[in-house]
Design a protein around this motif. Sequence first.
Motif, mmCIF file in Angstrom:
data_model
loop_
_atom_site.group_PDB
_atom_site.id
_atom_site.type_symbol
_atom_site.label_atom_id
_atom_site.label_comp_id
_atom_site.label_asym_id
_atom_site.label_seq_id
_atom_site.Cartn_x
_atom_site.Cartn_y
_atom_site.Cartn_z
ATOM 1 N N LEU A 106 0.809 -1.222 0.000
ATOM 2 C CA LEU A 106 0.000 0.000 0.000
ATOM 3 C C LEU A 106 0.842 1.271 0.000
ATOM 4 C CD1 LEU A 106 -3.025 -1.084 2.245
ATOM 5 C CD2 LEU A 106 -3.000 -0.674 -0.229
ATOM 6 N N PRO A 107 1.842 1.399 0.900
ATOM 7 C CA PRO A 107 2.672 2.610 0.809
ATOM 8 C C PRO A 107 3.374 2.721 -0.543
ATOM 9 C CG PRO A 107 3.588 1.047 2.408
ATOM 10 C CD PRO A 107 2.246 0.546 2.023
ATOM 11 N N GLY A 108 3.716 1.576 -1.109
ATOM 12 C CA GLY A 108 4.351 1.565 -2.429
ATOM 13 C C GLY A 108 3.424 2.090 -3.500
ATOM 14 N N VAL A 109 2.162 1.633 -3.493
ATOM 15 C CA VAL A 109 1.197 2.108 -4.481
ATOM 16 C C VAL A 109 1.065 3.624 -4.379
ATOM 17 C CG1 VAL A 109 -1.221 2.065 -5.199
ATOM 18 C CG2 VAL A 109 -0.096 -0.064 -4.539
ATOM 19 N N LYS A 110 1.000 4.104 -3.148
ATOM 20 C CA LYS A 110 0.846 5.541 -2.946
ATOM 21 C C LYS A 110 1.991 6.304 -3.612
ATOM 22 C CE LYS A 110 -0.189 9.054 0.397
ATOM 23 N NZ LYS A 110 -0.334 9.449 1.789
ATOM 24 N N ARG A 111 3.207 5.758 -3.526
ATOM 25 C CA ARG A 111 4.352 6.420 -4.154
ATOM 26 C C ARG A 111 4.375 6.230 -5.679
ATOM 27 N NH1 ARG A 111 7.148 4.806 0.774
ATOM 28 N NH2 ARG A 111 7.389 2.761 -0.158
ATOM 29 N N LEU A 112 3.730 5.169 -6.148
ATOM 30 C CA LEU A 112 3.755 4.901 -7.592
ATOM 31 C C LEU A 112 2.780 5.777 -8.375
ATOM 32 C CD1 LEU A 112 3.925 0.982 -7.528
ATOM 33 C CD2 LEU A 112 5.638 2.466 -8.568
ATOM 34 N N VAL A 113 1.765 6.308 -7.672
ATOM 35 C CA VAL A 113 0.737 7.077 -8.377
ATOM 36 C C VAL A 113 0.743 8.539 -7.933
ATOM 37 C CG1 VAL A 113 -0.706 5.037 -8.688
ATOM 38 C CG2 VAL A 113 -1.064 6.511 -6.688
ATOM 39 N N ASP A 114 -0.122 9.352 -8.537
ATOM 40 C CA ASP A 114 -0.164 10.774 -8.191
ATOM 41 C C ASP A 114 -1.231 11.107 -7.146
ATOM 42 O OD1 ASP A 114 1.871 11.505 -10.063
ATOM 43 O OD2 ASP A 114 0.400 11.196 -11.648
ATOM 44 N N GLN A 115 -2.276 10.306 -7.139
ATOM 45 C CA GLN A 115 -3.362 10.569 -6.204
ATOM 46 C C GLN A 115 -3.784 9.255 -5.587
ATOM 47 O OE1 GLN A 115 -5.539 13.506 -8.693
ATOM 48 N NE2 GLN A 115 -7.213 12.957 -7.316
ATOM 49 N N PHE A 116 -3.980 9.243 -4.303
ATOM 50 C CA PHE A 116 -4.277 7.978 -3.637
ATOM 51 C C PHE A 116 -5.289 8.217 -2.524
ATOM 52 C CE2 PHE A 116 -3.526 4.779 -0.376
ATOM 53 C CZ PHE A 116 -3.362 3.614 -1.093
ATOM 54 N N ASP A 117 -6.471 7.636 -2.636
ATOM 55 C CA ASP A 117 -7.479 7.761 -1.585
ATOM 56 C C ASP A 117 -7.899 6.387 -1.121
ATOM 57 O OD1 ASP A 117 -7.960 10.679 -1.806
ATOM 58 O OD2 ASP A 117 -8.565 10.092 -3.840
ATOM 59 N N ILE A 118 -7.951 6.226 0.181
ATOM 60 C CA ILE A 118 -8.391 4.938 0.712
ATOM 61 C C ILE A 118 -9.510 5.159 1.722
ATOM 62 C CG2 ILE A 118 -6.388 5.019 2.287
ATOM 63 C CD1 ILE A 118 -6.553 1.916 2.359
ATOM 64 N N GLN A 119 -10.555 4.378 1.540
ATOM 65 C CA GLN A 119 -11.665 4.438 2.479
ATOM 66 C C GLN A 119 -11.990 3.024 2.895
ATOM 67 O OE1 GLN A 119 -14.515 6.543 0.205
ATOM 68 N NE2 GLN A 119 -14.089 8.489 1.211
ATOM 69 N N SER A 120 -12.245 2.850 4.174
ATOM 70 C CA SER A 120 -12.500 1.496 4.629
ATOM 71 C C SER A 120 -13.408 1.512 5.842
ATOM 72 C CB SER A 120 -11.177 0.813 4.985
ATOM 73 O OG SER A 120 -11.387 -0.554 5.176
ATOM 74 N N GLU A 121 -14.262 0.507 5.899
ATOM 75 C CA GLU A 121 -15.118 0.399 7.065
ATOM 76 C C GLU A 121 -15.041 -1.028 7.563
ATOM 77 O OE1 GLU A 121 -19.735 1.325 8.187
ATOM 78 O OE2 GLU A 121 -18.895 2.257 6.388
ATOM 79 N N LYS A 122 -14.811 -1.166 8.842
ATOM 80 C CA LYS A 122 -14.647 -2.497 9.410
ATOM 81 C C LYS A 122 -15.894 -3.349 9.152
ATOM 82 C CE LYS A 122 -12.561 -4.815 13.245
ATOM 83 N NZ LYS A 122 -13.312 -5.505 14.282
ATOM 84 N N GLY A 123 -15.682 -4.537 8.635
ATOM 85 C CA GLY A 123 -16.788 -5.447 8.360
ATOM 86 C C GLY A 123 -17.510 -5.163 7.055
ATOM 87 N N LYS A 124 -17.208 -4.014 6.454
ATOM 88 C CA LYS A 124 -17.933 -3.656 5.220
ATOM 89 C C LYS A 124 -17.073 -3.789 3.969
ATOM 90 C CE LYS A 124 -22.115 -1.847 6.423
ATOM 91 N NZ LYS A 124 -22.230 -0.672 7.300
ATOM 92 N N GLY A 125 -15.825 -3.374 4.094
ATOM 93 C CA GLY A 125 -14.966 -3.458 2.911
ATOM 94 C C GLY A 125 -14.070 -2.243 2.746
ATOM 95 N N THR A 126 -13.333 -2.286 1.654
ATOM 96 C CA THR A 126 -12.340 -1.247 1.409
ATOM 97 C C THR A 126 -12.455 -0.741 -0.015
ATOM 98 O OG1 THR A 126 -10.848 -2.365 2.951
ATOM 99 C CG2 THR A 126 -9.849 -0.750 1.466
ATOM 100 N N GLU A 127 -12.251 0.548 -0.177
ATOM 101 C CA GLU A 127 -12.265 1.134 -1.506
ATOM 102 C C GLU A 127 -11.034 2.009 -1.651
ATOM 103 O OE1 GLU A 127 -16.271 2.429 -2.827
ATOM 104 O OE2 GLU A 127 -15.173 4.015 -3.865
ATOM 105 N N ILE A 128 -10.261 1.726 -2.692
ATOM 106 C CA ILE A 128 -9.052 2.516 -2.911
ATOM 107 C C ILE A 128 -9.092 3.092 -4.327
ATOM 108 C CG2 ILE A 128 -6.521 2.458 -3.092
ATOM 109 C CD1 ILE A 128 -6.628 0.089 -1.097
ATOM 110 N N ARG A 129 -8.854 4.399 -4.427
ATOM 111 C CA ARG A 129 -8.804 5.002 -5.749
ATOM 112 C C ARG A 129 -7.419 5.595 -5.963
ATOM 113 N NH1 ARG A 129 -11.690 8.178 -10.029
ATOM 114 N NH2 ARG A 129 -10.773 10.221 -9.649
ATOM 115 N N ALA A 130 -6.802 5.157 -7.041
ATOM 116 C CA ALA A 130 -5.466 5.661 -7.365
ATOM 117 C C ALA A 130 -5.509 6.266 -8.753
ATOM 118 C CB ALA A 130 -4.447 4.532 -7.305
ATOM 119 N N VAL A 131 -4.920 7.443 -8.899
ATOM 120 C CA VAL A 131 -4.919 8.121 -10.197
ATOM 121 C C VAL A 131 -3.479 8.443 -10.586
ATOM 122 C CG1 VAL A 131 -5.624 10.185 -11.458
ATOM 123 C CG2 VAL A 131 -7.204 9.123 -9.827
#
Lengths: 135, 289
Positions: A106-131
Amino acid sequence: MTMDLQSCVTIEKEWDIVKARQLGREVAQKAGFGTVDQARIATAISELARNIYLYTDGGKLCFEIIDNVEQKGISMLSVDNGPGIEDISQVMEDGYSTSGGLGAGLPGVKRLVDQFDIQSEKGKGTEIRAVKWVR
Amino acid sequence: MDNKFKEIVLENSDTIVQKWLDEIDAAKNGNYSVSISDELFESTNREFVNIIFSSIKDQGETKNLKEFAEKLINLGWQVSYITDGLQVFRRVTIDFILSQSDQIDTKYISELLQSVDGWVEPVIRQFVNEYSGNWENIVSLQRVALQELSAPLIPVIDNITVMPLIGTIDTERAKLIMEELLEGVIKHNSEVVLIDITGVPVVDTMVAHHIIQAAEAVRLIGATCILVGIRPEIAQTIVNLGIDLGKFPTKSSLRKGFIKALEITGRRIVDSGKKDDAMEELIDSLGGE
Ligand SMILES: Nc1ncnc2c1ncn2[C@@H]1O[C@H](COP(=O)(O)OP(=O)(O)OP(=O)(O)O)[C@@H](O)[C@H]1O
Ligand SMILES: [Mg+2]
């Protein structure tokens, strides 16, 4: 702003990671990325897809070309209905891994892209958007 | 009703076969491979239509279908030859029966369609089974072939071994690489192993982790691992990922890695005085045996 039709790959088996990489690379090529950025994009996709494969029962990766007046780029969206991430700042630290991995994904992805947003809710799931933008 | 339709079809099989052959022949030009000779195409069509008819006669028993399907697969014909052929057969047959019937109402047509579908269905099902069984076979054979290729170990000269990796590395393959590497180092008594990743499309954290572990394991049994063939874009992504490869030597090319390996094993390339590149010569002489 115009957007291409979204293309998605469902991640369930390990080889779906390869599928996601291939599709992402195609989209990146179409968007006009050079070899080095294509490698970065493929690697980022690999990380996100493998996390879905390893830590959830399934999810998907979707790609689209972003083409607005100022810039062109690729958006990579990773969505899963997994256990979610409780402490986001912890997983974003280099070296943190619950699976004996390098903990560099994950920290690597953040450095590989220009924009990185992560949202997560316990028991519900995770959503990551990288641009990433074409330079 | 079904029996009556069947009677019409079997009694007029010559006419129906001819109509079918004509249509298939017309479709050939547009669709199937141009490299098929006319004789082969005709004899195959005959064989195909015989199978259809014998299946209708024997209530879906298809004696020669398996053999026929195998032949088509070996010829490399697409399954669409079968599905198109059966579609044409369906149309021709329905047309023919309708032309032979005087009282046609919706019930009659619906029964006719049901009958003809009932004849075609077992043939399609068995062909698709044959074809997909064959594909699965090929896929599993290719798997075995790939596995044999997946972690090759080449003892180049005394104490120096090369493992060229080509293609995607998944978990299974990563394990295999590790096993082969350790076994090979012991078997060939290697002092240095060069892992060449020129052919690996993506080096993500998983691949890097396995390579690091493999190198560490090689070190523990007393040898040295050199990572070579790191393409520029891969080098950049490894740096971006924040992966530390500082613990073991890396070289951009196999050639540089090999020179390093010679150094480690207490050897060096001697320029014999000629203008030619010494390394080039060495590589040539390696292949010259
Ligand atoms: N989609 C996800 N759902 C739930 N937990 C996740 C998800 N992605 C990551 N995590 C958690 O975050 C941790 C850190 O992820 P990260 O990808 O950075 O490292 P890693 O997968 O452990 O190792 P690697 O370096 O091989 O990627 C994981 O160990 C896991 O516990
Ligand atoms: Mg990860």
